[in-house]
Write a protein that holds these residues in place. Structure first.
Motif, PDB file in Angstrom:
ATOM      1  N   VAL A  97       0.594  -0.680  -0.061  1.00 47.13           N
ATOM      2  CA  VAL A  97       0.131  -0.573   0.081  1.00 47.13           C
ATOM      3  C   VAL A  97       1.010   1.616  -0.248  1.00 47.13           C
ATOM      4  O   VAL A  97       1.643   1.536   1.079  1.00 47.13           O
ATOM      5  N   GLY A  98       0.212   2.039  -0.707  1.00 46.89           N
ATOM      6  CA  GLY A  98       1.531   3.336  -0.783  1.00 46.89           C
ATOM      7  C   GLY A  98       0.927   4.424  -0.067  1.00 46.89           C
ATOM      8  O   GLY A  98      -0.482   4.629  -0.297  1.00 46.89           O
ATOM      9  N   MET A  99       1.033   6.231   0.457  1.00 43.12           N
ATOM     10  CA  MET A  99       0.336   6.423   1.044  1.00 43.12           C
ATOM     11  C   MET A  99       1.268   7.705   1.109  1.00 43.12           C
ATOM     12  O   MET A  99       2.091   7.728   0.625  1.00 43.12           O
ATOM     13  N   GLY A 100       0.673   8.656   1.851  1.00 43.55           N
ATOM     14  CA  GLY A 100       1.944  10.081   2.099  1.00 43.55           C
ATOM     15  C   GLY A 100       1.236  11.102   0.987  1.00 43.55           C
ATOM     16  O   GLY A 100       1.542  11.758   0.679  1.00 43.55           O
ATOM     17  N   GLY A 101      -0.203  11.383   1.237  1.00 42.44           N
ATOM     18  CA  GLY A 101      -1.187  12.486   0.639  1.00 42.44           C
ATOM     19  C   GLY A 101      -0.743  12.068  -0.558  1.00 42.44           C
ATOM     20  O   GLY A 101      -0.033  13.612  -1.494  1.00 42.44           O
ATOM     21  N   MET A 102      -0.694  11.344  -1.243  1.00 38.58           N
ATOM     22  CA  MET A 102      -1.430  11.009  -2.916  1.00 38.58           C
ATOM     23  C   MET A 102      -1.541  11.733  -3.527  1.00 38.58           C
ATOM     24  O   MET A 102      -2.857  10.767  -3.427  1.00 38.58           O
ATOM     25  N   SER A 103      -1.074  12.421  -4.010  1.00 34.20           N
ATOM     26  CA  SER A 103      -2.308  12.650  -5.000  1.00 34.20           C
ATOM     27  C   SER A 103      -2.900  11.634  -6.763  1.00 34.20           C
ATOM     28  O   SER A 103      -2.183  11.138  -7.116  1.00 34.20           O
ATOM     29  N   GLU A 116     -11.324   5.449  -3.073  1.00 30.69           N
ATOM     30  CA  GLU A 116     -11.831   6.585  -3.070  1.00 30.69           C
ATOM     31  C   GLU A 116     -11.028   7.666  -2.976  1.00 30.69           C
ATOM     32  O   GLU A 116     -10.383   6.828  -1.688  1.00 30.69           O
ATOM     33  N   PRO A 117     -11.122   8.758  -2.700  1.00 24.32           N
ATOM     34  CA  PRO A 117     -10.593  10.015  -2.556  1.00 24.32           C
ATOM     35  C   PRO A 117     -11.483   9.962  -1.113  1.00 24.32           C
ATOM     36  O   PRO A 117     -12.159   9.987  -0.404  1.00 24.32           O
ATOM     37  N   TYR A 118     -10.485  10.406  -0.615  1.00 26.06           N
ATOM     38  CA  TYR A 118     -10.135  10.294   1.185  1.00 26.06           C
ATOM     39  C   TYR A 118      -9.998  12.440   1.500  1.00 26.06           C
ATOM     40  O   TYR A 118      -9.893  13.084   2.562  1.00 26.06           O
ATOM     41  N   PHE A 119      -8.850  13.219   0.873  1.00 25.19           N
ATOM     42  CA  PHE A 119      -9.014  14.140   1.184  1.00 25.19           C
ATOM     43  C   PHE A 119      -9.050  15.133  -0.036  1.00 25.19           C
ATOM     44  O   PHE A 119      -8.264  14.807  -0.623  1.00 25.19           O
ATOM     45  N   ALA A 120      -9.438  16.119  -0.076  1.00 25.84           N
ATOM     46  CA  ALA A 120      -8.918  17.388  -1.159  1.00 25.84           C
ATOM     47  C   ALA A 120      -8.385  18.009  -1.235  1.00 25.84           C
ATOM     48  O   ALA A 120      -7.860  18.868   0.105  1.00 25.84           O
ATOM     49  N   ALA A 121      -7.489  18.213  -2.258  1.00 27.43           N
ATOM     50  CA  ALA A 121      -5.702  19.178  -1.750  1.00 27.43           C
ATOM     51  C   ALA A 121      -5.742  20.511  -3.060  1.00 27.43           C
ATOM     52  O   ALA A 121      -7.014  21.188  -2.730  1.00 27.43           O
ATOM     53  N   ARG A 213      -5.341  28.032  -5.580  1.00 27.96           N
ATOM     54  CA  ARG A 213      -4.336  27.171  -5.835  1.00 27.96           C
ATOM     55  C   ARG A 213      -4.325  26.584  -7.241  1.00 27.96           C
ATOM     56  O   ARG A 213      -4.960  26.902  -8.268  1.00 27.96           O
ATOM     57  N   LEU A 214      -3.146  26.367  -7.883  1.00 31.22           N
ATOM     58  CA  LEU A 214      -2.706  25.677  -8.680  1.00 31.22           C
ATOM     59  C   LEU A 214      -3.402  24.393  -9.497  1.00 31.22           C
ATOM     60  O   LEU A 214      -3.833  24.430 -10.699  1.00 31.22           O
ATOM     61  N   THR A 215      -3.883  23.768  -8.675  1.00 29.95           N
ATOM     62  CA  THR A 215      -4.267  21.988  -9.325  1.00 29.95           C
ATOM     63  C   THR A 215      -5.653  22.153  -8.020  1.00 29.95           C
ATOM     64  O   THR A 215      -5.644  22.631  -6.996  1.00 29.95           O
ATOM     65  N   GLY A 216      -6.208  21.337  -8.772  1.00 30.86           N
ATOM     66  CA  GLY A 216      -7.386  20.400  -7.450  1.00 30.86           C
ATOM     67  C   GLY A 216      -7.237  19.060  -7.539  1.00 30.86           C
ATOM     68  O   GLY A 216      -8.279  18.324  -8.282  1.00 30.86           O
ATOM     69  N   ASP A 217      -7.133  18.710  -6.169  1.00 30.97           N
ATOM     70  CA  ASP A 217      -6.341  17.206  -6.414  1.00 30.97           C
ATOM     71  C   ASP A 217      -7.084  16.734  -4.913  1.00 30.97           C
ATOM     72  O   ASP A 217      -7.679  17.361  -4.249  1.00 30.97           O
ATOM     73  N   ASP A 218      -7.403  15.200  -5.514  1.00 28.55           N
ATOM     74  CA  ASP A 218      -7.487  14.619  -4.093  1.00 28.55           C
ATOM     75  C   ASP A 218      -6.317  13.459  -3.395  1.00 28.55           C
ATOM     76  O   ASP A 218      -5.460  13.068  -4.524  1.00 28.55           O
ATOM     77  N   TYR A 248     -13.920   9.370  10.582  1.00 28.67           N
ATOM     78  CA  TYR A 248     -12.662   9.509   9.947  1.00 28.67           C
ATOM     79  C   TYR A 248     -12.807  11.137  10.401  1.00 28.67           C
ATOM     80  O   TYR A 248     -11.793  12.365  10.018  1.00 28.67           O
ATOM     81  N   GLU A 249     -13.882  12.075  10.698  1.00 27.62           N
ATOM     82  CA  GLU A 249     -14.128  13.450  10.641  1.00 27.62           C
ATOM     83  C   GLU A 249     -13.112  13.845  12.062  1.00 27.62           C
ATOM     84  O   GLU A 249     -12.046  14.661  12.118  1.00 27.62           O
ATOM     85  N   THR A 250     -13.658  12.290  13.247  1.00 25.62           N
ATOM     86  CA  THR A 250     -12.495  12.591  14.233  1.00 25.62           C
ATOM     87  C   THR A 250     -10.921  12.879  13.909  1.00 25.62           C
ATOM     88  O   THR A 250     -10.429  13.335  14.926  1.00 25.62           O
ATOM     89  N   ILE A 251     -10.687  11.837  13.132  1.00 25.13           N
ATOM     90  CA  ILE A 251      -8.423  12.024  12.813  1.00 25.13           C
ATOM     91  C   ILE A 251      -8.572  13.361  12.247  1.00 25.13           C
ATOM     92  O   ILE A 251      -7.626  13.616  12.266  1.00 25.13           O
ATOM     93  N   MET A 252      -9.375  14.179  11.887  1.00 21.76           N
ATOM     94  CA  MET A 252      -9.059  15.154  10.637  1.00 21.76           C
ATOM     95  C   MET A 252      -8.940  16.010  11.584  1.00 21.76           C
ATOM     96  O   MET A 252      -8.056  16.624  11.630  1.00 21.76           O
ATOM     97  N   ASN A 253      -9.997  16.198  12.094  1.00 24.38           N
ATOM     98  CA  ASN A 253     -10.093  17.141  13.525  1.00 24.38           C
ATOM     99  C   ASN A 253      -8.419  17.466  14.080  1.00 24.38           C
ATOM    100  O   ASN A 253      -8.526  18.017  14.893  1.00 24.38           O
TER     101      ASN A 253
END
Length: 257
Positions: A97-103, A116-121, A213-218, A248-253
């Motif tokens: 598995v690969g992570m790391g804020g991967m767009s 599925e996307p988990y964060f809009a960056a 923002r220059l791009t709209g990545d997930d 999920y919301e708890t982790i983000m917050n």
């Protein structure tokens, strides 16, 4: 004759022992997938998604993949590495598995399958706090832009060099990228918005974001393309369950409030 009898007895005993003990494959089949440990590759210099505090690896991605694994009943082992090495490590069979804020990008989809996307960056342009000359890409002509290897920011910078007339400096980690701008070696950097915003807010950096923002990545969680459908399904199911339960919301917050 006595030696022959001893030898025959020994062979018979070994034969019975071999019959009693299942093969490695049979043991594996009997144990099932519950004994499978999936290795997750992350970049440990990418706060608030992965970073080390008091000697412990923490962050959104770390908490999220641990929660998904717990929800779906599988085991993970986290390996820390440079972001640019995550997909090659997956291709080499070193990680699952690969992570790391991967767009999620079309280019990466040639090699990996995404959850599925988990964060809009999205990528932001960043300059020194006292810089009054750069407010957008149009102001980068003749300037130096520093980027982190393997990131969407690096890809965006490379694609637009000719149009906006800047040169590129490449580094391997976020801290070095921030330092290049702070000490004046580079005029600007391109970094994912949540990462640079967190770094400025918590790290006391003399930097600021400018323009839109220059791009709209997930961001997505990746597995090797066409090789890990069962694991990808568990990741997606776990992510959906965490969103529904509120975890999920708890982790983000925890990291973004």
């Amino acid at each position: 004759m006595k030696k022959n009898m001893v030898l025959l007895s020994l062979v018979a005993a070994l034969g019975l022992s071999a019959c009693d003990k299942p093969s490695t494959q049979e043991t594996s089949n009997a144990a099932g997938s519950a004994d499978k440990v999936y290795t997750v590759g992350v970049d440990n210099t990418y706060p608030p998604f992965e970073f080390t505090k008091d000697g412990q690896l923490i962050g959104i991605d770390v908490d999220l993949i641990n929660a998904i694994a717990k929800n779906q009943g599988f085991t993970i082992n986290i390996e820390q590495m440079d972001f640019s090495g995550i997909i090659p490590a997956m291709q080499a069979g070193m990680i699952d598995v690969g992570m790391g804020g991967m767009s999620i990008t079309d280019k990466r989809k040639e090699t990996v399958d995404f959850s599925e996307p988990y964060f809009a960056a999205g990528v932001s342009l960043v300059v020194a706090d006292n810089n009054q000359d750069i407010a957008s890409l149009d102001d980068l002509t003749g300037k130096k832009v520093v980027v982190k290897n393997g990131t969407v920011g690096a890809s965006f910078a490379d694609k637009n060099t000719e149009q906006y007339g800047y040169s590129i400096i490449q580094v391997s980690d976020s801290a070095s990228m921030f330092q290049e701008v702070s000490n004046g070696t580079a005029d600007a950097l391109m970094e994912d918005y949540p990462v640079i915003s967190y770094a400025i807010a918590t790290g006391g950096l003399d930097l600021k974001t400018v323009g839109e923002r220059l791009t709209g990545d997930d961001y997505g969680i990746s597995v090797l393309k066409d090789k890990n459908d069962e694991l990808l399904k568990m990741i997606n199911d776990g992510l959906a369950n965490l969103k529904e339960s509120g975890e999920y919301e708890t982790i983000m917050n925890t990291y973004l409030d």
